[in-house]
Design a protein around this motif. Structure first.
Motif: not given
Length: 107
Positions: A75-101
């Motif tokens: 389903s398209q719903q399953a496709f959409a849920t796969v995108i979440g972790p692919l986006v979340e991981v790099p954004i969280m890494v960027l936010l770790v850097n923001a937290a340090f700054k």
């Protein structure tokens, strides 16, 4: 699940963007909003960062399981849920850097 949807991610980049852009905005707004609100409330750096990451994180594993159970793996719903972790991981890494700054703004 990711290997099954990899082909669709390559073939449907606009669909990926339709899912990814709101997710990126969500992570950024939730993290920075929570960070500054909790800091304003007088929390220390460790508390502020912990609450910010808790507020911004998601339960994509649960979302994927529910989407597959309700709509099916193709389903398209399953496709959409796969995108979440692919986006979340790099954004969280960027936010770790923001937290340090932003650490310097604490007493």
């Amino acid at each position: 699940m990711f290997s099954l949807k990899g082909e669709y991610i390559i073939k449907q980049p606009l669909d990926v963007l339709l899912v990814a852009v709101p997710l990126i905005l969500y992570f950024l707004i939730m993290w920075f909003g929570t960070f500054f609100i909790v800091k304003k409330m007088g929390a220390n750096y460790g508390q502020t960062v912990a609450v910010s990451f808790t507020a911004a994180s998601n339960d994509f594993e649960l979302a994927i399981a529910v989407a597959i159970a309700i709509f099916g793996i193709s389903s398209q719903q399953a496709f959409a849920t796969v995108i979440g972790p692919l986006v979340e991981v790099p954004i969280m890494v960027l936010l770790v850097n923001a937290a340090f700054k932003l650490k310097g703004g604490f007493k």
